[in-house]
Motif scaffolding. Structure first.
Motif, PDB file in Angstrom:
ATOM      1  N   ALA A  16       0.840  -1.194   0.000  1.00 13.28           N
ATOM      2  CA  ALA A  16       0.000   0.000   0.000  1.00 13.28           C
ATOM      3  C   ALA A  16       0.873   1.242   0.000  1.00 13.28           C
ATOM      4  N   PRO A  17       0.690   2.155  -0.945  1.00 15.37           N
ATOM      5  CA  PRO A  17       1.543   3.353  -0.992  1.00 15.37           C
ATOM      6  C   PRO A  17       1.386   4.206   0.261  1.00 15.37           C
ATOM      7  N   ALA A  18       2.510   4.757   0.715  1.00 13.39           N
ATOM      8  CA  ALA A  18       2.495   5.665   1.863  1.00 13.39           C
ATOM      9  C   ALA A  18       3.151   6.989   1.527  1.00 13.39           C
ATOM     10  N   LEU A  19       3.881   7.050   0.405  1.00 13.43           N
ATOM     11  CA  LEU A  19       4.599   8.267   0.044  1.00 13.43           C
ATOM     12  C   LEU A  19       4.736   8.344  -1.467  1.00 13.43           C
ATOM     13  N   VAL A  20       4.541   9.537  -2.017  1.00 10.13           N
ATOM     14  CA  VAL A  20       4.813   9.773  -3.432  1.00 10.13           C
ATOM     15  C   VAL A  20       5.946  10.785  -3.532  1.00 10.13           C
ATOM     16  N   LYS A 198      19.462  11.799  -5.506  1.00 16.46           N
ATOM     17  CA  LYS A 198      18.057  11.714  -5.117  1.00 16.46           C
ATOM     18  C   LYS A 198      17.751  10.439  -4.347  1.00 16.46           C
ATOM     19  N   ARG A 199      18.384   9.333  -4.731  1.00 15.53           N
ATOM     20  CA  ARG A 199      18.140   8.063  -4.041  1.00 15.53           C
ATOM     21  C   ARG A 199      18.547   8.151  -2.577  1.00 15.53           C
ATOM     22  N   SER A 200      19.772   8.618  -2.311  1.00 12.33           N
ATOM     23  CA  SER A 200      20.257   8.704  -0.930  1.00 12.33           C
ATOM     24  C   SER A 200      19.400   9.656  -0.105  1.00 12.33           C
ATOM     25  N   ALA A 201      19.014  10.775  -0.730  1.00 16.11           N
ATOM     26  CA  ALA A 201      18.182  11.737  -0.018  1.00 16.11           C
ATOM     27  C   ALA A 201      16.819  11.142   0.319  1.00 16.11           C
ATOM     28  N   LEU A 202      16.232  10.417  -0.621  1.00 14.10           N
ATOM     29  CA  LEU A 202      14.934   9.786  -0.353  1.00 14.10           C
ATOM     30  C   LEU A 202      15.055   8.750   0.764  1.00 14.10           C
ATOM     31  N   LEU A 203      16.095   7.933   0.735  1.00 14.57           N
ATOM     32  CA  LEU A 203      16.280   6.938   1.792  1.00 14.57           C
ATOM     33  C   LEU A 203      16.424   7.608   3.152  1.00 14.57           C
ATOM     34  N   TRP A 204      17.092   8.764   3.178  1.00 13.89           N
ATOM     35  CA  TRP A 204      17.218   9.514   4.432  1.00 13.89           C
ATOM     36  C   TRP A 204      15.837   9.973   4.912  1.00 13.89           C
ATOM     37  N   VAL A 205      15.014  10.469   3.984  1.00 17.86           N
ATOM     38  CA  VAL A 205      13.664  10.908   4.341  1.00 17.86           C
ATOM     39  C   VAL A 205      12.839   9.725   4.847  1.00 17.86           C
ATOM     40  N   LEU A 206      12.931   8.601   4.169  1.00 18.83           N
ATOM     41  CA  LEU A 206      12.170   7.412   4.581  1.00 18.83           C
ATOM     42  C   LEU A 206      12.568   6.963   5.975  1.00 18.83           C
ATOM     43  N   GLY A 210      10.141   6.688   9.086  1.00 18.21           N
ATOM     44  CA  GLY A 210       9.850   5.325   9.488  1.00 18.21           C
ATOM     45  C   GLY A 210       9.091   4.527   8.442  1.00 18.21           C
ATOM     46  N   LEU A 211       9.369   4.803   7.164  1.00 14.11           N
ATOM     47  CA  LEU A 211       8.680   4.125   6.065  1.00 14.11           C
ATOM     48  C   LEU A 211       9.653   3.272   5.268  1.00 14.11           C
ATOM     49  N   SER A 212       9.139   2.246   4.607  1.00 18.21           N
ATOM     50  CA  SER A 212       9.968   1.404   3.749  1.00 18.21           C
ATOM     51  C   SER A 212       9.877   1.879   2.309  1.00 18.21           C
ATOM     52  N   ALA A 213      10.923   1.608   1.534  1.00 18.03           N
ATOM     53  CA  ALA A 213      10.970   2.055   0.139  1.00 18.03           C
ATOM     54  C   ALA A 213       9.901   1.379  -0.708  1.00 18.03           C
ATOM     55  N   GLU A 214       9.472   0.185  -0.346  1.00 17.33           N
ATOM     56  CA  GLU A 214       8.477  -0.504  -1.167  1.00 17.33           C
ATOM     57  C   GLU A 214       7.123   0.199  -1.141  1.00 17.33           C
ATOM     58  N   VAL A 392       3.377  18.906  20.216  1.00 15.46           N
ATOM     59  CA  VAL A 392       2.428  17.796  20.217  1.00 15.46           C
ATOM     60  C   VAL A 392       3.101  16.683  19.416  1.00 15.46           C
ATOM     61  N   PRO A 393       3.961  15.886  20.046  1.00 12.61           N
ATOM     62  CA  PRO A 393       4.740  14.884  19.299  1.00 12.61           C
ATOM     63  C   PRO A 393       3.858  13.759  18.766  1.00 12.61           C
ATOM     64  N   VAL A 394       4.177  13.288  17.559  1.00  9.55           N
ATOM     65  CA  VAL A 394       3.424  12.201  16.941  1.00  9.55           C
ATOM     66  C   VAL A 394       4.398  11.144  16.425  1.00  9.55           C
ATOM     67  N   ARG A 395       3.853  10.002  16.062  1.00  9.24           N
ATOM     68  CA  ARG A 395       4.673   8.901  15.557  1.00  9.24           C
ATOM     69  C   ARG A 395       5.176   9.216  14.154  1.00  9.24           C
ATOM     70  N   PRO A 396       6.459   8.998  13.878  1.00  7.32           N
ATOM     71  CA  PRO A 396       6.967   9.210  12.518  1.00  7.32           C
ATOM     72  C   PRO A 396       6.181   8.379  11.508  1.00  7.32           C
ATOM     73  N   GLY A 397       5.868   8.983  10.373  1.00  6.12           N
ATOM     74  CA  GLY A 397       5.143   8.277   9.330  1.00  6.12           C
ATOM     75  C   GLY A 397       3.647   8.199   9.536  1.00  6.12           C
ATOM     76  N   LEU A 398       3.126   8.813  10.592  1.00  2.00           N
ATOM     77  CA  LEU A 398       1.686   8.765  10.838  1.00  2.00           C
ATOM     78  C   LEU A 398       0.960   9.538   9.733  1.00  2.00           C
ATOM     79  N   PRO A 399       0.044   8.895   8.997  1.00  2.00           N
ATOM     80  CA  PRO A 399      -0.664   9.596   7.915  1.00  2.00           C
ATOM     81  C   PRO A 399      -1.442  10.795   8.450  1.00  2.00           C
ATOM     82  N   ALA A 400      -1.674  11.762   7.575  1.00  2.00           N
ATOM     83  CA  ALA A 400      -2.333  12.995   7.991  1.00  2.00           C
ATOM     84  C   ALA A 400      -3.698  12.731   8.611  1.00  2.00           C
ATOM     85  N   ALA A 401      -4.464  11.810   8.037  1.00  2.00           N
ATOM     86  CA  ALA A 401      -5.795  11.534   8.573  1.00  2.00           C
ATOM     87  C   ALA A 401      -5.711  10.973   9.988  1.00  2.00           C
ATOM     88  N   ASP A 402      -4.751  10.090  10.228  1.00  2.00           N
ATOM     89  CA  ASP A 402      -4.591   9.528  11.569  1.00  2.00           C
ATOM     90  C   ASP A 402      -4.037  10.561  12.541  1.00  2.00           C
TER      91      ASP A 402
END
Length: 677
Positions: A16-20, A198-206, A210-214, A392-402
């Motif tokens: 399931a996609p989590a990031l574009v 761009k690849r290294s930068a994206l992996l750093w963001v992920l 707390g998200l996986s590249a897949e 107001v700390p939140v969990r990394p990768g928490l979707p906006a709706a959540d």
């Protein structure tokens, strides 16, 4: 290559996609450089569906930020082909990977020796330098551009661009010097430091989220996008892409001029939407009446939107500092995965500090009698009550709706608790704009008021070296910094880093001396000793002291706290019987700049106030906002009055301190009414 339509491409990825993440020129943008309304709407819909949005471009940050702002969405901007990562909401640079000017110059020389017709340009953090023969068609029209015969020494190079050389020669020279080489358009070679892609930068963001590249859907068109596409779970090329990109893609969509990315995003949103309700996941709340009851590991896992002051150790500090009239309560919102967000709440019957008094906080917003009435009744603070910084700390990768669901649950419970405490005013103080607006949305039914409360100073410390930092400053300020460095060096004073617990007795008198000098007569040596003893017990793992000694005699100190890649330095003290040798700026700022990159520190937070001194040495102003909620009835103030109040404060700050901000100040962006649009 799989040639599929937008209707089928969205299902290409296995997870399931989590990031574009999308490239800009030639991909998201049309050939004339414009961003279509359809693309803006698609990006906004993706963000509202709970997916993270990242932009990745060869443009330098200062040339890309306008496009990103027009997109009205986004979490991170990857610029200069991955050499720079910045936060979209705040504009804060969080990662920089630069090559030295000397290496860039050597690459230019090697290429020129084998390809005399080669011309070059370099992008640096703040500007672009081009060679005399650089084609005008490729020259930015920005005032940040200048021409030079050689790569200037000093400031690090984010991207070296060369035209007039074969691609094979470029890669050959890149291998010789151990740098990267790619291309974002035909005939253009782009060289960068190892890891500045761009690849290294994206992996750093992920990793940060707390998200996986897949779970990534990536869009691109040029060879500099290949590595980015290669790491993504779903790689999508626009129809106008380079042949190598078309071959590497999982899916091909319509061209950039036909809004291919927008079409694909629309379908992605339709398919992703049913997986998550617009309201987000339901939350279960747990309330803890003491800091000792809070599960520290779980609380500290809430790292997104967190600061050092949201760490579990600070819960203990604040609990011990509570006046007799104060009551604390800590909330954790949990979803099916675990802790999603946390909130500190405190109730008072009298102000814990004059700068936390309703009469001070509401000055100029409501009439004085009403402010006094709020202060005479119990009042509640959410998001902490000390250090002039809320969170107001939140969990990394928490979707906006959540995230909205979690903040909404925390806010509703806090409002009910405030009513139970017979409070008339609920305040969330000193929050960044995005967090303040989230809280305001959670209290929408209560007609909350969002105001600019204060401004904190933040200085980048991830420069390639100190010379890079100096080169970023205007010339007259560089002279001043060099003078202060020389003054301190000539003093012969030594600096050593100590554990806080080792030097409580040493720093307390120095801090008390500073407080007395500036008229804080309520402070005392006994109070200073108690404060730093308490912090040493609760914050030993997160704190350190830079101690300046003059022939063994303590002359000055700076107390610092670290959280992830940020350093917080807000407490200093001095022996005023000794001459001033520029101790303040050397231990507060310059040491962090000098050692930041090697220690993995991206920025140092310098707190509020002292703006001329801090902004004048490169710190950037970050506005902080407060959200006021009437517990029993809305605050007696109109929306127009709130806007006028905010504009007065924004204008006053800009007029007094805007001229000290390196690169200038966009004061209009500080208006909270703009952020809520």
């Amino acid at each position: 290559m799989k040639a599929v339509t937008a209707d089928t491409a969205a299902t290409a990825g296995p997870a399931a996609p989590a990031l574009v993440v999308t490239d800009l020129d030639g991909t998201l943008l049309r050939s004339d450089g414009s961003l279509s309304g359809r693309s803006v709407a698609a990006l906004v819909s993706v963000a509202e569906a709970g997916l993270r949005v990242v932009f990745a471009t060869a443009r330098p940050v200062w040339a890309a930020v306008g496009v990103v702002q027009a997109a009205r969405s986004g979490d991170f901007l990857i610029s200069s082909n991955g050499a720079v990562v910045s936060e979209v909401a705040s504009g804060r640079v969080v990662r920089t990977t630069a090559m030295s000017a000397e290496v860039a110059g050597a690459v230019v020389a090697a290429l020129a020796a084998r390809c005399p017709e080669a011309v070059w340009a370099v992008d640096r953090v703040a500007d672009r330098i081009v060679s005399p023969a650089w084609p005008n068609v490729l020259a930015s029209t920005s005032a940040r551009l200048s021409r030079a015969d050689r790569v200037p020494p000093g400031a690090g190079v984010l991207c070296l661009m060369v035209v007039g050389c074969p691609r094979e020669l470029g890669h050959e020279v890149a291998r010789e010097f151990g740098v990267g080489c790619t291309s974002s358009s035909a005939g253009l070679l782009e060289f960068s430091a190892p890891g500045a892609d761009k690849r290294s930068a994206l992996l750093w963001v992920l990793d940060r989220l707390g998200l996986s590249a897949e779970r990534v859907v990536a869009y691109g068109d040029a060879p500099n996008d290949l590595a980015l596409l290669g790491v993504a779970g779903t790689a999508v090329a626009v129809a106008n892409a380079d042949a190598a990109v078309l071959l590497a893609a999982d899916a091909v969509v319509a061209s950039n001029d036909e809004d291919g990315v927008a079409r694909h995003l629309e379908e992605l949103t339709r398919q992703t939407g049913p997986r998550r309700t617009p309201e987000g996941q339901s939350m279960i709340l747990s309330a803890y009446d003491s800091a000792a009851e809070v599960p520290a590991t779980e609380w500290d896992s809430l790292r997104d939107r967190a600061t050092t002051y949201s760490a579990s150790g600070w819960l203990g500090v604040r609990e011990e500092e509570l006046p007799g009239s104060g009551v604390g309560r800590h909330l954790v919102a949990r979803d099916a995965t675990g802790a999603a967000a946390g909130l500190e709440t405190y109730a008072f019957t009298e102000p814990p500090h004059r700068l936390y008094a309703p009469t001070f906080l509401l000055e100029g917003l409501v009439d004085e009698d009403r402010a006094v009435a709020y202060e005479r009744e119990p009042f509640v603070f959410g998001a902490g009550w000390s250090e002039f910084r809320g969170q107001v700390p939140v969990r990394p990768g928490l979707p906006a709706a959540d995230r909205a669901s979690a903040v909404g649950a925390l806010a509703a419970d806090t409002l009910a608790w405030a009513a139970d405490r017979n409070a008339h005013l609920l305040s969330y103080l000193y929050l960044p704009l995005e967090e303040a607006l989230d809280v305001a949305r959670a209290h929408a039914d209560a007609e909350p008021v969002v105001v600019l409360q204060d401004v904190e100073n933040v200085l980048r410390t991830d420069w390639a070296d100190f010379a890079d930092y100096l080169a970023w400053l205007p010339r007259n300020r560089r002279t001043r910094v060099r003078r202060e460095l020389r003054d301190f060096q000539e003093s012969g004073r030594k600096v050593r880093e100590c554990a806080l617990a080792e030097v409580v007795d040493v720093i307390a008198p120095l801090n008390n001396a500073l407080m007395q000098k500036y008229g804080h007569t309520w402070y005392s040596l006994e109070r200073a000793l108690a404060v730093y003893d308490r912090q040493a017990r609760h914050l030993s793992a997160d704190s350190s002291v830079l101690l300046v000694e003059d022939e063994g005699r303590p002359a000055a100190f700076a107390l610092r706290y670290r959280r992830d890649d940020r350093l917080y330095s807000r407490v200093v003290g001095f022996d005023y019987d000794l001459p001033n040798r520029s101790d303040y700026f050397n231990i507060l700022m310059y040491d962090a700049v000098r050692t930041g990159a090697e220690r993995g520190i991206a920025e140092i937070n310098l707190g509020v106030g002292t703006y001329e001194a801090k902004l004048g040495r490169g710190a950037l102003p970050v506005p902080l906002y407060s959200v006021f909620v009437g517990v029993r009835e809305p605050l007696p103030v109109t929306a127009r009055a709130v806007e006028e109040h905010n504009r007065r404060k924004v204008t006053a700050f800009a007029e007094e301190f805007g001229r000290f901000v390196v690169g200038g100040l966009d004061a209009e962006a500080w208006m909270p009414e703009r952020g809520s649009e």
